[in-house]
Structures are given as C-alpha cells and as structure tokens.
Design an enzyme around this catalytic site. Structure first.
Site, PDB file in Angstrom:
ATOM      1  N   LYS A   1      78.408  34.331  55.614  1.00 39.60           N
ATOM      2  CA  LYS A   1      78.075  34.094  54.216  1.00 39.60           C
ATOM      3  C   LYS A   1      79.296  33.514  53.490  1.00 39.60           C
ATOM      4  CE  LYS A   1      74.201  36.121  55.363  1.00 39.60           C
ATOM      5  NZ  LYS A   1      73.722  37.471  55.171  1.00 39.60           N
TER       6      LYS A   1
ATOM      7  N   TRP B   1      68.032  44.513  52.401  1.00 41.86           N
ATOM      8  CA  TRP B   1      68.995  44.832  53.460  1.00 41.86           C
ATOM      9  C   TRP B   1      69.262  46.323  53.530  1.00 41.86           C
ATOM     10  CZ3 TRP B   1      68.986  41.680  57.143  1.00 41.86           C
ATOM     11  CH2 TRP B   1      68.940  40.296  56.941  1.00 41.86           C
TER      12      TRP B   1
ATOM     13  N   ASP C   1      77.674  47.859  53.250  1.00 37.70           N
ATOM     14  CA  ASP C   1      77.331  46.551  53.812  1.00 37.70           C
ATOM     15  C   ASP C   1      77.773  45.503  52.797  1.00 37.70           C
ATOM     16  OD1 ASP C   1      76.252  44.214  54.722  1.00 37.70           O
ATOM     17  OD2 ASP C   1      74.178  44.911  54.816  1.00 37.70           O
TER      18      ASP C   1
HETATM   19  C1  LIG Z   1      72.880  38.359  56.034  1.00 42.38           C
HETATM   20  C2  LIG Z   1      72.925  39.804  55.783  1.00 42.38           C
HETATM   21  C3  LIG Z   1      72.668  40.748  56.798  1.00 42.38           C
HETATM   22  C4  LIG Z   1      72.257  40.340  58.200  1.00 42.38           C
HETATM   23  O1  LIG Z   1      73.277  39.718  58.864  1.00 42.38           O
HETATM   24  P1  LIG Z   1      73.132  39.258  60.397  1.00 42.38           P
HETATM   25  O2  LIG Z   1      74.508  38.840  60.749  1.00 42.38           O
HETATM   26  O3  LIG Z   1      72.129  38.145  60.415  1.00 42.38           O
HETATM   27  O4  LIG Z   1      72.655  40.427  61.186  1.00 42.38           O
HETATM   28  C5  LIG Z   1      72.781  42.089  56.488  1.00 42.38           C
HETATM   29  N1  LIG Z   1      73.121  42.501  55.249  1.00 42.38           N
HETATM   30  C6  LIG Z   1      73.345  41.625  54.253  1.00 42.38           C
HETATM   31  C7  LIG Z   1      73.708  42.134  52.899  1.00 42.38           C
HETATM   32  C8  LIG Z   1      73.257  40.264  54.486  1.00 42.38           C
HETATM   33  O5  LIG Z   1      73.483  39.382  53.487  1.00 42.38           O
END
Ligand SMILES: *Cc1c(COP(=O)(O)O)cnc(C)c1O
Length: 378
Positions: A211, A117, A187
């Site tokens: 999540k 990511w 993030d």
């Molecule tokens: C799932 C995830 C993403 C992507 O998320 P989307 O909502 O599908 O764009 C980005 N960063 C991390 C750490 C993630 O777990």
C-alpha cells in the site's frame, strides 16, 4: 523547506504514466522505480541483478540490514521490539497473530471492528481461541470509530486488535487506541509509514508493504520482545514468530526483491520526504483537497466516513446514483485518473492517495470532481 516528496515528471520514460488511485498494489515513488530500473541489470559494485542474487550473499546482507535499519529509524523503534520481515501478506497475520498470541490461552482476544479487514481478522482468530468483539461498527456500515466509552473489553484480554486504517471503508484512527492494559495489536497495512506511530503503545504492529511501503511479497511485523514468549512449540516452524526473530528474518529464502524495494522506499522517505512527520503533513494536505470538495458539494458527493474519522489514505464517497458513478469513473479514466472504483462491498468511488500519489494527481482529481458536478447542473 520540505521537499515535495514526488517529482511530477511529464517527460522522458515516465510520460505514459497515469495517476494510479489503486488501493493496492499501489503507486510507488517515481524515484524508487527509477532507481530499481537503473540497478536492475547489476547492483552497483556487485555485477548481479537483485533478482538473481543469493539471499546469503554479502550484498543482500547489506540490503536486509539497511532495510531493517531504515524501518527502525523512521518509526523510532526501540530495542525492546523485534522487526520481522515475512511473506503471506497481511492476511497470513490474521492467522499468525492468534496462533502465536492466543493459542492455548484462557482469556479472549478482543477485536474492535471498524471495517471489513477487522472483520476478517476476527474470523481467523476464532479458529485459534476465544474472541470477544469489543465493538463493531457494522450497524452504521462502518462509517465511524467508537468513542472510548463504547468499547466493551472482556476481562484481561490476551490482546486487543484494531485496524488503524480500514482501506475499504476509508475510516482511520486519529489517536492510539487504548487496550486497557492488554497489548494492542494493530493491522497498519494501509497507513504504514504514512505518519509517525507511537510504537511503544503497541504490542504488535503488522503491515503488508504494497500500500505505502513497497510491493507485494513482504510483510513487516514489529513485535515487543516479551510477547515472543507466548508462542508455543506445537506451532509449524514457519508460522512461529520466534523463527524469524532467531534467524534475522532469513530462516529460508526471503522475498529478496520486495525487501530491496522496501529499503528503497525507506531511503526515499528519509532523504527526499524528510521523515514521517513531513509525510503526514503532505498526506493530510492531499486528503483535505478532496474532503473540501465533498463538504462543499451540497450532497452531490456523499462521503462514506464521518468527518472526524476520515482516512487520509482512502477517500470514499458516493454519487447520487450508480449511473452517475459509472459516468464519473469513465470520464476520470479518459483523463488518466485510474482505478477509482469503490470496493464491491461498499460501491461508489474510492480514491486511494497513498504516500507516493503526487499532489498534482490529487489536484487533477479535485478539478475533475468540480467539473463533473458543474456539468450535471448544466
Ligand atoms: C490490503 C490489506 C490487507 C490484506 O493484505 P494482503 O497482503 O493482501 O493479505 C489487510 N488489512 C488491511 C488493512 C489492508 O489494507
């Protein structure tokens, strides 16, 4: 006594539910699902489903307000931060962060890359300005975090970007990263609200909801107010953080149902779990159940992440060969333990054990792992 956060009901309408180890969208608290079901046809006192309600109605005013308050209270967010709700997922933030914080500026954004990511975020930032990779764990397959002395920041970075939990590799920061004076952008998508976070140490925190915090469709951005001044007037309106700050996260139609579920998850965390410190203790205890199996497996289960940076959210490991991994996943599914396949880039097994995964689910997986290994010897 803290409440056990998840009621493991095996009777009634929930009997068919399996243990869902999906990395996201992921398991939700049963209480939240039941509340959403009960209110589906009519919000109490309103007579309209949340699916049909106007985003300008007084009922939605309260839902939005309570959701924002819930986030502020759980995360102890100070008045010097804006809490913004957006769409486009965490992936849109990979672009919005550099569009708003980097566009037109001289120095580089720094990325500390601890997994897939972080890599993706850096790639999008390069479209907007200079990017300096301050550390990249790719050499060892993203199995660890950097030591402080390994991080090589450039001169006066515009910001330093980190990923608090790398969902695919299962590597999680255990301390707050240091931006050397630059704003730290995090993030937090896959460990958001799984533990307390010292918001004041960050310039910007973003997380998609699907999540730990709810369902797909809403993304939370927590931004220090002074950073809003960096956004330039040439940005498209809907990609400018100021648009959401000025309009209370409602410049256009927000994802009404996703905001509602995020609010219910906040209530669950506050009233049933007892806050984020309690949630963190539950999560650490759940993760330990599985890591103890890895550590005692004599190499049969080989953890991907190094012990000091193992994720409490995504437990990643390999078996001795792919045939065994397939058999492991098949046997697990037969026991109603589903979605354990690792990401295609890493392979192996990934057990995502977010906030709403009950202890009983993790115990079932642990018991199955022990039994599966015993059977190989037999
Ligand atoms: C799932 C995830 C993403 C992507 O998320 P989307 O909502 O599908 O764009 C980005 N960063 C991390 C750490 C993630 O777990």
């Amino acid at each position: 006594m803290e409440n056990e956060p998840v009621t493991d009901r095996s009777a009634g309408s929930a009997t068919e539910r399996v243990y869902n180890f999906s990395p996201g969208p992921a398991v939700l608290p049963l209480e939240v699902l039941e509340r959403a079901r009960d209110e589906m046809l009519s919000l109490p006192g309103v007579g309209i489903s949340v699916l049909e309600i106007s985003h300008r109605s007084p009922a939605f005013d309260s839902i939005l307000e309570e959701t924002l308050q819930g986030l502020r209270q759980l995360l102890a967010i100070g008045d010097d931060y804006e809490v913004l709700l957006m769409q486009g997922g965490a992936s849109l933030q990979f672009s919005m962060v550099p569009m708003n914080l980097l566009r037109g500026r001289q120095a580089a954004a720094n990325y500390i890359i601890t997994g897939t990511w972080g890599q993706t975020g850096a790639k999008e930032a390069r479209r907007e300005g200079k990017v300096h990779v301050a550390w990249d764990g790719g050499a060892t397959g993203y199995d660890r975090l950097p030591d402080a002395k390994e991080i090589g920041l450039s001169d006066s970075p515009e910001y330093v970007h980190v990923t608090s939990n790398e969902t695919i590799q299962g590597v999680q920061w255990k301390h707050d990263p240091d931006g050397g004076g630059a704003p730290v952008v995090c993030d937090c998508s896959s460990d958001f609200m799984s533990r307390p976070i010292a918001v004041q140490k960050y310039g910007l925190i973003y997380a998609c909801a699907q999540k730990n915090a709810g369902i797909a469709g809403v993304t939370v951005v927590i931004i220090r107010k002074d950073l809003l001044e960096r956004s330039r007037d040439d940005l498209p309106t809907m990609l400018d953080y100021r648009t959401y700050a000025k309009n209370g996260s409602r410049p256009n139609t927000p994802p009404v149902f996703a905001v509602y579920v995020l609010g219910l998850v906040c209530q669950w965390l506050r009233d049933s779990v007892g806050g984020l410190a309690a949630m963190n203790r539950h999560n650490a205890a759940k993760a330990k159940l599985l890591y103890d199996v890895l550590d005692a497996a004599g190499g049969f289960y080989a953890g991907h992440a190094r012990p000091e940076c193992r994720s409490d959210m995504n437990v990643t490991f390999r078996l001795p060969d792919e045939t065994l991994e397939k058999a492991f996943i098949k046997g697990a599914t037969e026991r109603r333990l589903v979605d354990l396949k690792g990401h295609r880039s890493v392979g192996g097994i990934r057990a995502s054990i977010y906030n709403a995964m009950p202890v009983s689910g993790v115990e079932s997986l642990r018991d199955y792992m022990l039994e599966f290994q015993r059977n190989q010897r037999g």
